[in-house]
Design an enzyme around this catalytic site. Structure first.
Site, short mmCIF file in Angstrom:
data_model
loop_
_atom_site.label_atom_id
_atom_site.label_comp_id
_atom_site.label_asym_id
_atom_site.label_seq_id
_atom_site.Cartn_x
_atom_site.Cartn_y
_atom_site.Cartn_z
N SER A 150 0.80 -1.22 0.00
CA SER A 150 0.00 0.00 0.00
C SER A 150 0.84 1.28 0.00
O SER A 150 1.63 1.50 -0.90
CB SER A 150 -0.94 -0.07 1.20
OG SER A 150 -1.80 1.01 1.24
N GLU A 160 -12.76 6.21 6.52
CA GLU A 160 -11.82 6.65 7.54
C GLU A 160 -11.36 8.04 7.11
O GLU A 160 -11.35 8.35 5.92
CB GLU A 160 -10.62 5.71 7.62
CG GLU A 160 -10.98 4.37 8.23
CD GLU A 160 -9.74 3.58 8.64
OE1 GLU A 160 -9.63 3.24 9.82
OE2 GLU A 160 -8.90 3.30 7.78
N ALA A 161 -10.94 8.84 8.09
CA ALA A 161 -10.51 10.19 7.76
C ALA A 161 -9.39 10.18 6.72
O ALA A 161 -9.26 11.09 5.91
CB ALA A 161 -10.06 10.90 9.03
N ARG A 199 -5.05 5.98 22.10
CA ARG A 199 -5.17 4.53 21.86
C ARG A 199 -3.86 4.00 21.27
O ARG A 199 -3.08 4.76 20.67
CB ARG A 199 -6.34 4.19 20.92
CG ARG A 199 -6.18 4.75 19.53
CD ARG A 199 -7.27 4.26 18.59
NE ARG A 199 -6.92 3.02 17.92
CZ ARG A 199 -6.14 2.94 16.86
NH1 ARG A 199 -5.60 4.03 16.33
NH2 ARG A 199 -5.88 1.78 16.30
N ALA A 200 -3.66 2.72 21.47
CA ALA A 200 -2.47 2.09 20.89
C ALA A 200 -2.71 1.91 19.40
O ALA A 200 -3.78 1.47 18.99
CB ALA A 200 -2.24 0.74 21.55
N THR A 211 -0.97 -0.64 13.96
CA THR A 211 -0.02 -0.91 12.88
C THR A 211 1.39 -0.46 13.19
O THR A 211 2.31 -0.79 12.45
CB THR A 211 -0.47 -0.20 11.58
OG1 THR A 211 -0.48 1.20 11.84
CG2 THR A 211 -1.83 -0.66 11.13
C1 LIG Z 1 -5.28 7.18 12.67
C2 LIG Z 1 -5.10 6.38 11.44
O1 LIG Z 1 -5.07 6.94 10.33
N1 LIG Z 1 -4.97 5.06 11.58
C3 LIG Z 1 -4.76 4.15 10.45
C4 LIG Z 1 -3.75 3.10 10.83
O2 LIG Z 1 -4.24 2.40 11.95
P1 LIG Z 1 -3.60 2.48 13.41
O3 LIG Z 1 -4.26 1.35 14.14
O4 LIG Z 1 -3.98 3.83 13.94
O5 LIG Z 1 -2.13 2.35 13.26
O6 LIG Z 1 -3.59 2.17 9.75
C5 LIG Z 1 -4.79 1.43 9.42
C6 LIG Z 1 -4.45 0.42 8.32
O7 LIG Z 1 -3.98 1.05 7.16
C7 LIG Z 1 -5.85 2.43 8.97
O8 LIG Z 1 -7.03 1.70 8.70
C8 LIG Z 1 -6.09 3.46 10.09
O9 LIG Z 1 -6.97 4.45 9.64
MG LIG Z 2 -3.80 1.17 0.48
#
Ligand SMILES: CC(=O)N[C@H]1[C@@H](OP(=O)(O)O)O[C@H](CO)[C@@H](O)[C@@H]1O
Ligand SMILES: [Mg+2]
Length: 611
Positions: free
Chosen positions: A97, A410-411, A537-538, A541
Site C-alpha cells: 500500500s 476513515e478520515a 489509543r495504541a 499498525t
Molecule cells: C489514525 C489512522 O489513520 N490510523 C490508520 C492506521 O491504523 P492504526 O491502528 O492507527 O495504526 O492504519 C490502518 C491500516 O492502514 C488504517 O485503517 C487506520 O486508519
Molecule cells: Mg492502500
C-alpha cells in the site's frame, strides 16, 4: 539485528490449546505432505530472532526480503480456506500500500471480496511463524484438522500484485505453495487491491443471480464506466475543469489510464500526475494519499492553480483524498470525512427524491478520528445516524453492511458506500411516479453499480465524487463550505509498551480503561477547554500510541495535547520521539516557521489487529 527486524511487531505465539483432531491419521499419508515439504525448503523463514510475523488489519507487511516464506505460508492457508469454502476462489493481494518501495505485504481476500474472516488470522500467523519446513508441514496439516477441512475438496486462488519490483519473486513463492497443494490458480498480474477484491467476488458470483461483473480487469473497467455513463443520463460533465490525479507513482497510474479509455473526455477529464512506475524508489515518495494526508501539503509535481481540483491515491489505489489551494496558496484538504459527508448528503437526497425515503434508511460509519464537525454536520444538518467503530476498515465495513445504505470512510480516505440486498431490491422494484423520481432512481441504480461493494476503491471513489460535484455543479469551494473542521491534531508517541494502553470495550476507542490513572486525568485536562475531545489509543499498525485532540481553538488543542502527551510519557515510563500531523491552517504557519518535522521512516512491522 537490523533496524527493520527490531521494529517487527511482536505477537504472542498461537496459544497451545488442545483441539481434538478430526482425522487422527498419519499426516505423512496425506498426498500433499511430500510436495509441500519439498517446495517450502526453497523458501526458508528469515531469521527474525524472537520476533514473530503478525497478520493484522492489512495482512503481513514488512521489508520485502523477509517475506518469501510468509507468502508461501499464506498460499497454503488460502488453499485451506478455499477448501473450507467448498472450492470458492480465495484472493491474495501482494502489496504494501502506502509504505515505501522496499516493503511489501500479503493479504487474503474472502469469497465475497471482503477481508479474510478475523478468526483465520490466527492460523495465518501460526503458519507464517513455523521455524522449519517440517514444522510448517505439520502446522499445515494441523490447520486442516483443526479447521475441519476436507483435504480433497476443490480449491482455487486468484492473485495480483502492485508495481513493487519485489512482487515478482513473491509471486514465485506463492505459486510454489499453490502447485504443491494442487490448487488451481489465476495470476492477474499487476492490479489495484480493489480490482483484486472485485475479481474475487465476480468469480464467485458468476452464473448466479447476484453476478457482480465480468471476471476480468477489463470487466471491472466496463462495469465502472458503464455505470458512470448511466449517472450522466441527464447532467453534463463538471464545468469546473479537469481533475488532477496524483497516482503516487504506483499501480493506480496504469490502471487509471486504462479506465480513462472507457470514459469519454467530455464527461470525465482526468490529468495524471506521478505515474513513474518504472522508478520504484519514487513510489509513495513525497506523494500519494498517505503522504498528503499526514504532511498536510501538496505532493511532488503539484502545479495547481488556486481552486484546481487535485486528488491523491495511495500505492495500491484503495485510498483517495482531495485537496486544493485557495487564494494565497493556502492548502485545503478534503479528506475521507469530506467524501463521506458529500456522499451521504447526495445519496440521501437521491433516496428521498426517488420516493424511497420511507423504505431505505442511510447510515454513516466513522471512527473516533473523524472530525467532530463532520459528525455534527451528518447528525444535525443531514439528519442521519452515525455509528462509531474501532479503527480499521474491516470494522467500518461490517457496521456499514448492517445499514440499508451504509456510507463509511476513515478520515485518511479509505472507504466506500454499501448497498444492502434490501436496498437493491427496493431500487429494482420501485415504480417511479414522476420524471424527477425516475431520474433519481436511475442515478441511484447506476451508483450502486459504480461504487465498489467489496472494499474502499480509489478509482471508484474518484468517479463517485466527480459525479456528485458534477450533478451539484459544485467546485471544491462549495464542497469545503459545507462545514468548518474543528481545529485538531494527531500525535504519535513511542511508548515503551503500547499494549498497556487498553480502551474501554464498546467506547469505540474513545476512552482508556488501562493504565487506570490516565482517563480521569485526561477528563480533568479536557474539561478545561471548550467543546474539546481527546483520546489516546495504541496504534494497531505501529509501535506507538496515538493521541488525537480537537477543540474550538487551535491554541487550546495545542495546550491540551501537550498536557496529555506529558502525562502519557509520565505514565508509560518512557517516551521516544513524538511527531505530529495536523489538519488546520496554522500548519502552514508552522511550516513557514520551520517547526514541522517529517514523520520517521514508515515502520515495516507486520500490521496488528486494532483493539
Ligand atoms: C489514525 C489512522 O489513520 N490510523 C490508520 C492506521 O491504523 P492504526 O491502528 O492507527 O495504526 O492504519 C490502518 C491500516 O492502514 C488504517 O485503517 C487506520 O486508519
Ligand atoms: Mg492502500
Amino acid at each position: 539485528m537490523n533496524k527493520y527486524l527490531r521494529k517487527l511487531d511482536i505477537r504472542p505465539h498461537p496459544p497451545h490449546i488442545y483441539i481434538p483432531m478430526l482425522y487422527e491419521q498419519d499426516m505423512t499419508e496425506q498426498p500433499e505432505f511430500g510436495a509441500v515439504l519439498e517446495a517450502c525448503k526453497q523458501y526458508p523463514r528469515a531469521d527474525t530472532g524472537k520476533k514473530d510475523f503478525g497478520y493484522g488489519t492489512a495482512g503481513f507487511r514488512m521489508r520485502a526480503d523477509l517475506l518469501p516464506s510468509v507468502v508461501f505460508a499464506v498460499g497454503l492457508l488460502a488453499s485451506i480456506r478455499s477448501r473450507k469454502c467448498k472450492g470458492s476462489a480465495i484472493g491474495i493481494m501482494i502489496t504494501a500500500s502506502h509504505n515505501p518501495a522496499e516493503d511489501n505485504g500479503v493479504k487474503i481476500v474472502d469469497p465475497e471480496g471482503e477481508m479474510m474472516s478475523e478468526e483465520w488470522e490466527w492460523f495465518a500467523t501460526w503458519l507464517a511463524n513455523a521455524r522449519d519446513p517440517e514444522g510448517l508441514v505439520r502446522s499445515f496439516m494441523q490447520c486442516m484438522n483443526r479447521l475441519r477441512v476436507i483435504p480433497h475438496n476443490p480449491r482455487k486462488v486468484i492473485f495480483a500484485r502492485d508495481t513493487r519490483p519485489s512482487g515478482e519473486a513473491l509471486v514465485e513463492a506463492l505459486k510454489a505453495a499453490l502447485v504443491a497443494t494442487g490448487t488451481e490458480y489465476i495470476d492477474y498480474g499487476i492490479a489495484t487491491t480493489p480490482q483484486l477484491h472485485y475479481l474475487v467476488r465476480a468469480t464467485n458470483t458468476l452464473g448466479s443471480d447476484r453476478e457482480y461483473g465480468e471476471v476480468s480487469i477489463e470487466g471491472y473497467y466496463k462495469k465502472l464506466s458503464a455505470a458512470f455513463m448511466n449517472t450522466m443520463h441527464i447532467e453534463y460533465a463538471n464545468q469546473a475543469g479537469p481533475v488532477y490525479v496524483d497516482c503516487a507513482n504506483g499501480v493506480g497510474a496504469p490502471q487509471l489510464k486504462e479506465l480513462l479509455k472507457y470514459l469519454p473526455e467530455d464527461k470525465f477529464k482526468a490529468i495524471i500526475v506521478n505515474d513513474k512506475i518504472d522508478q520504484p524508489d519514487r513510489l509513495n515518495n513525497r506523494c500519494g494519499a498517505d503522504w498528503v494526508k499526514t504532511q498536510q501539503r501538496a505532493p511532488e509535481n503539484f502545479n495547481g492553480k488556486d481552486w484546481d481540483r487535485w486528488t491523491s491515491l495511495d500505492g495500491d489505489a484503495d485510498r483517495i483524498v482531495y485537496y486544493f489551494c485557495e487564494e494565497g496558496s493556502i492548502f485545503r484538504l478534503l479528506d475521507g470525512d469530506r467524501i463521506a459527508t458529500l456522499a451521504a448528503d447526495y445519496i440521501g437526497e437521491l433516496v428521498h427524491k426517488s420516493g424511497l425515503g420511507e423504505q431505505i434508511k442511510l447510515g454513516v460509519v466513522q471512527t473516533a478520528y473523524a472530525n467532530g464537525a463532520s459528525t455534527k454536520y451528518i447528525e444535525k444538518t443531514l439528519k442521519l445516524k452515525v455509528e462509531f467503530t474501532p479503527t480499521g476498515v474491516k470494522h467500518l465495513h461490517h457496521a456499514a453492511a448492517r445499514q440499508d445504505i451504509g456510507v463509511y470512510f476513515e478520515a485518511n480516505g479509505h472507504g466506500t458506500v454499501l448497498f444492502s440486498e434490501r436496498a437493491l431490491k427496493a431500487l429494482r422494484k420501485h415504480q417511479p411516479q414522476s420524471t424527477a423520481q425516475l431520474n433519481a432512481l436511475t442515478t441511484l441504480r447506476a451508483l450502486s453499480e459504480m461504487i465498489n461493494q467489496t472494499v474502499g476503491d480509489a478509482l471508484s471513489d474518484l468517479l463517485l465524487v466527480e459525479v456528485i460535484l458534477s450533478h451539484k455543479q459544485w467546485t471544491v469551494k462549495e464542497w469545503l463550505s459545507t462545514y468548518a473542521d474543528l481545529p485538531n491534531k494527531l500525535m504519535k508517541v513511542n511508548v515503551m509498551d503500547r499494549n498497556k494502553f487498553i480502551t474501554v470495550p464498546g467506547s469505540a476507542e474513545r476512552r482508556l480503561e488501562r493504565p487506570p490513572a490516565i482517563q480521569p486525568k485526561m477528563d480533568e485536562i479536557i474539561a478545561k477547554y471548550q467543546d474539546a475531545r481527546c483520546f489516546v489509543r495504541a496504534s494497531g499498525t505501529e509501535d506507538a500510541v496515538r493521541i488525537y485532540g480537537e477543540a474550538t481553538h487551535a491554541m487550546e488543542v495545542e495546550e491540551m495535547l501537550a498536557q496529555v502527551q506529558e502525562y502519557v510519557i509520565h505514565i508509560s515510563g518512557t517516551h521516544i520521539e513524538p511527531w505530529v500531523y495536523k489538519r488546520e491552517d496554522d500548519r502552514i504557519e508552522e511550516l513557514e516557521m520551520g517547526l514541522r518535522r517529517d514523520p520517521p521512516d514508515p515502520l515495516p512491522g507486520g500490521e496488528q489487529k486494532t483493539r
